[in-house]
Design a protein around this motif. Structure first.
Motif, short mmCIF file in Angstrom:
data_model
loop_
_atom_site.label_atom_id
_atom_site.label_comp_id
_atom_site.label_asym_id
_atom_site.label_seq_id
_atom_site.Cartn_x
_atom_site.Cartn_y
_atom_site.Cartn_z
N LEU A 185 -4.09 0.44 -4.55
CA LEU A 185 -3.79 1.71 -5.11
C LEU A 185 -5.16 2.49 -5.12
O LEU A 185 -6.32 2.04 -5.72
CB LEU A 185 -3.41 1.35 -6.67
N THR A 186 -4.77 3.74 -4.35
CA THR A 186 -6.12 5.07 -4.61
C THR A 186 -5.73 5.59 -6.09
O THR A 186 -4.89 6.50 -6.15
CB THR A 186 -5.86 5.62 -3.41
N ILE A 187 -6.86 5.52 -6.81
CA ILE A 187 -6.69 6.36 -7.99
C ILE A 187 -7.77 7.11 -8.24
O ILE A 187 -8.88 6.78 -8.39
CB ILE A 187 -6.54 5.46 -9.30
N PRO A 188 -7.73 8.52 -8.52
CA PRO A 188 -6.45 9.49 -8.11
C PRO A 188 -5.98 8.95 -6.85
O PRO A 188 -6.85 8.95 -5.86
CB PRO A 188 -6.67 10.73 -8.38
N ASN A 189 -4.72 9.31 -6.30
CA ASN A 189 -4.27 9.00 -5.16
C ASN A 189 -4.59 10.40 -4.10
O ASN A 189 -5.08 11.14 -4.40
CB ASN A 189 -2.57 8.86 -5.14
N THR A 190 -4.33 10.20 -2.73
CA THR A 190 -4.95 11.28 -2.10
C THR A 190 -4.30 12.76 -2.22
O THR A 190 -4.54 13.40 -1.48
CB THR A 190 -4.69 11.01 -0.56
N LEU A 191 -3.33 12.92 -3.02
CA LEU A 191 -2.43 14.22 -3.75
C LEU A 191 -3.37 14.62 -4.68
O LEU A 191 -2.95 15.62 -5.28
CB LEU A 191 -1.05 13.88 -3.77
N GLY A 192 -4.47 13.79 -5.20
CA GLY A 192 -5.21 14.12 -6.46
C GLY A 192 -4.54 13.97 -7.63
O GLY A 192 -4.88 14.38 -8.56
N ILE A 193 -3.43 13.09 -7.50
CA ILE A 193 -2.72 12.91 -8.77
C ILE A 193 -2.71 11.49 -9.19
O ILE A 193 -3.17 10.46 -8.55
CB ILE A 193 -0.89 13.16 -8.37
N ILE A 229 0.79 -1.43 0.02
CA ILE A 229 0.06 -0.09 0.14
C ILE A 229 0.82 1.27 -0.10
O ILE A 229 1.74 1.35 0.97
CB ILE A 229 -0.96 -0.10 1.16
N PRO A 230 0.60 2.04 -1.04
CA PRO A 230 1.58 3.37 -1.10
C PRO A 230 1.22 4.29 -0.04
O PRO A 230 0.18 4.43 0.53
CB PRO A 230 1.18 3.88 -2.31
N ASP A 231 2.27 5.21 0.40
CA ASP A 231 2.01 6.29 1.32
C ASP A 231 1.00 7.24 0.92
O ASP A 231 0.67 8.07 1.78
CB ASP A 231 3.28 6.79 1.88
N THR A 232 0.59 7.24 -0.32
CA THR A 232 -0.36 8.21 -0.94
C THR A 232 -1.81 7.68 -0.98
O THR A 232 -2.76 7.98 -1.61
CB THR A 232 -0.23 8.60 -2.35
N ALA A 233 -2.02 6.58 -0.27
CA ALA A 233 -3.47 5.65 -0.24
C ALA A 233 -4.23 6.41 0.88
O ALA A 233 -3.78 7.01 1.72
CB ALA A 233 -3.21 4.26 0.15
N HIS A 234 -5.47 6.27 0.59
CA HIS A 234 -6.39 6.58 1.76
C HIS A 234 -6.14 6.05 3.15
O HIS A 234 -5.77 4.75 2.94
CB HIS A 234 -7.82 6.26 1.32
N GLY A 235 -6.48 6.64 4.16
CA GLY A 235 -6.07 6.03 5.61
C GLY A 235 -6.85 4.62 5.76
O GLY A 235 -6.34 3.71 6.58
N THR A 236 -7.95 4.73 5.02
CA THR A 236 -8.73 3.22 5.47
C THR A 236 -8.22 2.19 4.74
O THR A 236 -8.39 1.07 5.25
CB THR A 236 -10.21 3.27 4.86
N ASN A 237 -7.09 2.27 3.85
CA ASN A 237 -6.74 1.18 2.86
C ASN A 237 -5.95 -0.01 3.76
O ASN A 237 -6.35 -1.06 3.89
CB ASN A 237 -5.98 1.57 1.71
N PRO A 238 -5.07 0.59 4.56
CA PRO A 238 -4.28 -0.40 5.42
C PRO A 238 -5.15 -1.25 6.46
O PRO A 238 -4.89 -2.48 6.67
CB PRO A 238 -3.19 0.55 5.99
N ASN A 291 4.41 -0.63 3.48
CA ASN A 291 4.03 0.55 2.82
C ASN A 291 5.13 0.88 1.95
O ASN A 291 6.17 0.68 1.89
CB ASN A 291 4.33 1.49 4.13
N ILE A 292 4.49 1.34 0.65
CA ILE A 292 5.40 1.84 -0.55
C ILE A 292 5.60 3.33 -0.61
O ILE A 292 4.78 3.77 -0.74
CB ILE A 292 4.61 1.26 -1.90
N PRO A 293 6.76 3.73 -0.30
CA PRO A 293 7.07 5.28 -0.62
C PRO A 293 6.75 5.60 -2.13
O PRO A 293 7.41 5.12 -3.05
CB PRO A 293 8.47 5.54 -0.41
N SER A 294 6.13 6.84 -2.17
CA SER A 294 5.78 7.33 -3.40
C SER A 294 6.96 8.40 -3.91
O SER A 294 7.92 8.49 -2.97
CB SER A 294 4.46 8.36 -3.51
#
Ligand SMILES: *Cc1c(COP(=O)(O)O)cnc(C)c1O
Length: 478
Positions: A209-217, A161-170, A182-185
């Motif tokens: 993966l959160t798409i778009p991610n929590t940075l909006g990217i 799970i990337p560090d840009t995922a939504h908090g509920t994912n983990p 945890n995967i660093p972006s």
């Protein structure tokens, strides 16, 4: 050592018929010792007292009917009232959940229609509408991934799970019994396949993966990422809660997703209702169809039926059919958009967020230069002077008549201010918001104490938010 799932798998249904399953759905199944028959100290008010109490409370609150609610990631868009009247239609609202399927063909057809629309827009093979929220959809997806690996006997137990995922994912992955890595972006705010490759091993069950991610990217390397995970024998789970950013423009199925959940309450204009009732419909590729939560609605010639007999189903997640009222509102919105109008949602949501980005980026610092979709995240580099914190800016916005944006999330952005205007705000309202944000930036410079002491206009000023969350007082005492 494998983690023990916190959520035990419930009964698996062998038979196609749902009648017996649906019968066991109500409060009669709750053991009497858990049922409360009276509440100590509860008053017995008359109708006027009740109406005035709740009306007074509603004045103390902010709502979308009162103004913009730019809560990033949460997608607090305006829900057209016509969706409410559709759901309030007596043909829907007076339905009894135990009515025989032959008498509820209309609502079954509607649910089938929701599934078909989602299939067309996401590119997934099949949907279950059971999950009652986004996080619930994630849990369903992780239970499916776990059961898939058990069924084919891989023994794999780690979810990346990337560090840009939504908090509920983990949390969802852990509840389903997985270990989480945890995967660093990268510096552009997205996952890089080179980095990801280093974390994939023989225990990799999949990625979330959160798409778009929590940075909006948007995750530009998604196709490579999906390829890497598939080659390693893993499942690609996409958190599509913020599908409003892509609706009518891109499909998760085409990107290589095996499982996806979509928040109908963020994409298709239905209320959130503080954690529920929502709907986190879950879609899968054809390989995983038999694992979906039941019941699923199917079409047999001209009839619509509930099927509970999927071979590997993870079972049921909610009573009866799920949050049907939310599905009705979503369906009305889908029909309003059609497939051709859907793209306007993503275009306008993205345009609005980038308009704010362009008008604020000289006064609030952008941590990433990468273009964003439906939301924009600033950090506190310019304001963290004069003793002003992000929370103070958020509180000050209340004095200007706006709900604060999401703050301190995502965690990888220091003092994050995450703004999502959604596609339902007009240019005039967004201009008002921008001018409020700009004048707060002036105040931080010229009169920081004004911001630190905010809000000045509300019945309740600052509350202890941590204590309020950790020790909620929910019992009425005179
Ligand atoms: C909102 C959101 C969720 C959780 O949805 P709920 O309905 O609040 O449970 C999950 N993932 C993302 C990316 C979200 O924005």
């Amino acid at each position: 050592m494998k983690n023990k799932p916190i959520v035990e798998e419930r009964v698996i249904f062998e038979h196609g018929a749902c009648d017996e399953v649906l019968r066991h759905s109500g409060a009669q199944d709750i053991d009497d010792r858990y049922l409360r028959h009276d509440i100590e100290g509860m008053t017995d008010p008359g109708e006027p007292e009740v109406v005035r109490h709740f009306t007074r409370l509603s004045y103390m609150n902010h709502s979308l009917d009162a103004g913009m609610y730019p809560l990033g990631s949460c997608t607090m868009k305006y829900n057209p009232k016509v969706m409410e009247s559709a759901a309030g239609n007596e043909g829907f609202s007076a339905l009894h959940p135990m009515a025989p399927q032959s008498m509820v063909q209309g609502v079954l057809e509607l649910m089938y229609g929701v599934g078909e629309y989602l299939k067309a827009m996401t590119g997934m093979d099949s949907f279950s509408l059971q999950p009652a929220a986004g996080a619930h959809g994630e849990l369903a997806g992780m239970l499916i991934a776990a059961k898939y690996h058990r069924t084919i006997g891989t023994g794999r137990n780690t979810i990346l799970i990337p560090d840009t995922a939504h908090g509920t994912n983990p949390a969802s992955a852990a509840m389903a019994g997985f270990k989480v890595t945890n995967i660093p972006s990268g510096s552009h705010g997205m996952i890089e396949s080179g980095t990801l490759r280093r974390f994939i091993d023989g225990d990799t069950a999949g990625i979330m993966l959160t798409i778009p991610n929590t940075l909006g990217i948007f995750e530009e390397q998604i196709v490579d990422i999906a390829g890497l995970i598939h080659d390693a024998g893993g499942i690609v789970y996409v958190d599509g809660a913020n599908f409003n950013a892509l609706l009518g423009k891109a499909r998760y199925g085409d990107m290589g997703a095996d499982i996806v959940h979509v928040n109908l309450h963020k994409t298709f204009a239905t209320p959130h209702g503080s954690g529920g009732p929502g709907a986190g419909a879950i879609g899968v590729s054809s390989v995983l169809r038999e694992f979906l939560p039941v019941p699923v609605v199917e079409r047999r010639d001209r009839r619509f039926v509930m099927n509970c007999g999927l071979r590997h189903t993870v079972g049921r997640l909610v009573s009866f059919y799920g949050n049907t009222g939310i599905l009705i509102r979503a369906y009305a919105y889908m029909r309003m958009l059609g497939t051709s109008g859907a793209g306007q949602v993503a275009e306008t949501a993205t345009l609005n967020a980038n308009y704010i980005r362009a008008l604020l980026k000289d006064r609030y610092n952008l941590p990433y230069g990468t273009p964003t979709l439906h939301e924009v995240v600033f950090n506190d580099a310019l304001q963290n002077v004069n003793g002003v914190k992000t929370i103070d800016i958020a509180k000050r916005l209340i004095d200007y008549g706006f709900h604060p944006p999401t703050i301190y999330f995502p965690l990888i952005v220091h003092g994050a201010i995450m703004i999502e205007p959604t596609e339902t705000e007009s240019k005039e309202e967004i201009d008002r918001f921008v001018s409020a944000m700009r004048s707060i930036a002036d105040e931080v410079r010229d009169d920081p104490q004004l911001v630190i002491d905010a809000p000045h206009t509300t019945p309740v000023r600052r509350v202890d938010e941590v204590k309020a969350a950790r020790e909620p007082r929910l019992v009425y005492r005179r």
